[in-house]
Structures are given as C-alpha cells and as structure tokens.
Enzyme design. Sequence first.
Site, PDB file in Angstrom:
ATOM      1  N   LYS A 155       8.166   2.432   1.248  1.00 47.55           N
ATOM      2  CA  LYS A 155       6.779   1.934   1.146  1.00 47.55           C
ATOM      3  C   LYS A 155       6.191   1.864   2.444  1.00 47.55           C
ATOM      4  CE  LYS A 155       8.236  -1.816  -2.234  1.00 47.55           C
ATOM      5  NZ  LYS A 155       8.369  -3.217  -2.525  1.00 47.55           N
TER       6      LYS A 155
ATOM      7  N   ASP B 201       5.084  -7.227  25.340  1.00 43.71           N
ATOM      8  CA  ASP B 201       4.719  -8.441  24.388  1.00 43.71           C
ATOM      9  C   ASP B 201       5.693  -8.334  23.333  1.00 43.71           C
ATOM     10  OD1 ASP B 201       3.222 -10.460  23.327  1.00 43.71           O
ATOM     11  OD2 ASP B 201       2.021  -9.064  22.058  1.00 43.71           O
TER      12      ASP B 201
ATOM     13  N   ILE C  74       1.031  -1.135   0.054  1.00 44.64           N
ATOM     14  CA  ILE C  74      -0.037  -0.003   0.001  1.00 44.64           C
ATOM     15  C   ILE C  74       0.999   1.306   0.054  1.00 44.64           C
ATOM     16  CG2 ILE C  74      -1.808   1.202   1.143  1.00 44.64           C
ATOM     17  CD1 ILE C  74      -2.414  -1.377   2.649  1.00 44.64           C
TER      18      ILE C  74
ATOM     19  N   GLY D 278       6.026   5.022  -2.545  1.00 45.82           N
ATOM     20  CA  GLY D 278       6.253   6.175  -2.840  1.00 45.82           C
ATOM     21  C   GLY D 278       7.825   6.028  -3.501  1.00 45.82           C
ATOM     22  N   SER D 279       8.634   7.059  -3.720  1.00 50.56           N
ATOM     23  CA  SER D 279       9.738   7.484  -4.308  1.00 50.56           C
ATOM     24  C   SER D 279      10.926   6.962  -3.203  1.00 50.56           C
ATOM     25  CB  SER D 279      10.170   8.623  -4.508  1.00 50.56           C
ATOM     26  OG  SER D 279       9.181   9.280  -5.673  1.00 50.56           O
ATOM     27  N   TYR D 280      10.822   7.116  -2.020  1.00 52.14           N
ATOM     28  CA  TYR D 280      11.710   6.644  -0.920  1.00 52.14           C
ATOM     29  C   TYR D 280      11.494   5.350   0.015  1.00 52.14           C
ATOM     30  CZ  TYR D 280      13.568  11.035  -2.707  1.00 52.14           C
ATOM     31  OH  TYR D 280      13.954  12.207  -3.175  1.00 52.14           O
TER      32      TYR D 280
END
Length: 254
Positions: A25, A122, A18, A21-23
């Site tokens: 995810k 956790d 989803i 982008g350029s740099y």
Amino acid sequence: MCTEKVLRGMGYKLGVTIGEGSYSKVAIKIVDRKKAPHDFVHKFLPRELTLLREVRHDNIVHVHEFIEVCIGQLYIVMEAATTDLQKIQEVNSIPIGQAKTMFSQIVSAVNYLHQHNIVHRDMKCENVLLTWDNKVKITDFGFGRFAMGYPELSSTYCGSAAYAAPEVLLGVPYDPKKYDVWSLGVILYVMVTGCMPYDDSNVRKLPRAQRKASVYLDDVTVEEPCQLFIAYLLQFSPSSRPTIQQVSTFLFHS
C-alpha cells in the site's frame, strides 16, 4: 477535481488508504506550497525532498515518486505504515524483547544516515512508523540535512523539546549526530516504560532535569541492563555520549 484526475491517470485514488496494489500500500503526503509557511516551503521542504531522493534503507520510509499537480501542490507518494510508536505508547509499554528488535531497526537506520553524513534532528516516537508486521520505518526529514562537520549546525535549534539534547536546549555549539543519539535514548525510555523520561512543560528547567539519572516508576519493570543502556545513551555531556556506530556495535554484540 484536477488533482484527482491527474492521480487517477497515474493509478492512484484519493481516500483514507491511497493506491493499494498487489504487493503493498502507499500513502500520499500532500504539500500545498501556497498555504504552507514560507520557511517550510523555501528551507525545510527542499532539504526533505533532497534527502528523500538520496536515502535507501529498509527501515527508512521509501518514496516511490513526487507528483506536482495543478499549481503549487506537491504529492509525495511513499510506502504506507499502519501506526507509529507514539500511538503504541498511548496503549502501553512495549515488551522488552519486541522493544529491542524495534530499537535495533531504528539504530540501523540512523547508523546508515550518519555513515552518509545525514542527520535527522527530529527523532521522536511520532516519526518512527510501524508497518502491519511491526517493521520500523523512519520518516519526516523536515529538519534533516547533510552534516558537513561539527559544529556547523550549532546555531540551529530544531526538533521537539522533549527529545532534544541538553546542549541544544542550552543553545551551545552541538554535534548533530550526538543530538540524534540523545533522542534515541529518549525513544527507548518511552518504549519500555510508556512515559517520557523528563517533564518538558518548562523548557528552561529541562536541562537541569536531564543532568540527573533517569527515574523509573515503581509499577514499571525495566531490567537493569536496559536501564544502564538508556543511561549510556542519555549522557549529559556529548563527549561522553556514544556515537551511533558505538551504539550499533553494543546492540548487535550483546
């Protein structure tokens, strides 16, 4: 359709991956307030959102923004990872050099949290995400909270039994920071052996097994310094167990 339209307007597209982008995810964690359990929505989710807004560390998953879409749906937009330690362990153990690098990043993140009086509660392999270049990103703060003082959290059992400290399983007052350190010992054992240190199929019997020294299978080679370090973390008595600051000092000066 409402969800997709809103997200598209903000530059995101729903799918397996989803918002690339350029740099970097991003990943989107979807929370449906209507369908989620009451305790999660009203107790654990608010804590997680508060902590995610507070923390800033290279080895803790970064949240870009929170998006409320339609009625009752929350989208948490965060940096994406490619896998986690649990999936790595399903294949094999991690070479000792790489394990030390990864574990040092985990310790750095937990040290940051404890310095800010935040406990995770956790810590487990599933909550240690890895980027494409094996950089650690701690995630899932559903059981996390600000620790105002020991033994404030003594009555609260949380986390996974396989990674839980003996004092937590025994239901006695506990220091949540020492709980995190125990969990790190279990994580390191799993990293270098590819298996769990204790059988958690019977939770009532688990503390008895935790009193004993960790056992290493004959076909798994773990160098003695690493075994001693794991034993250092998995001290049955919390008073003998190191703080995360002591663990960090040991790691970065060894």
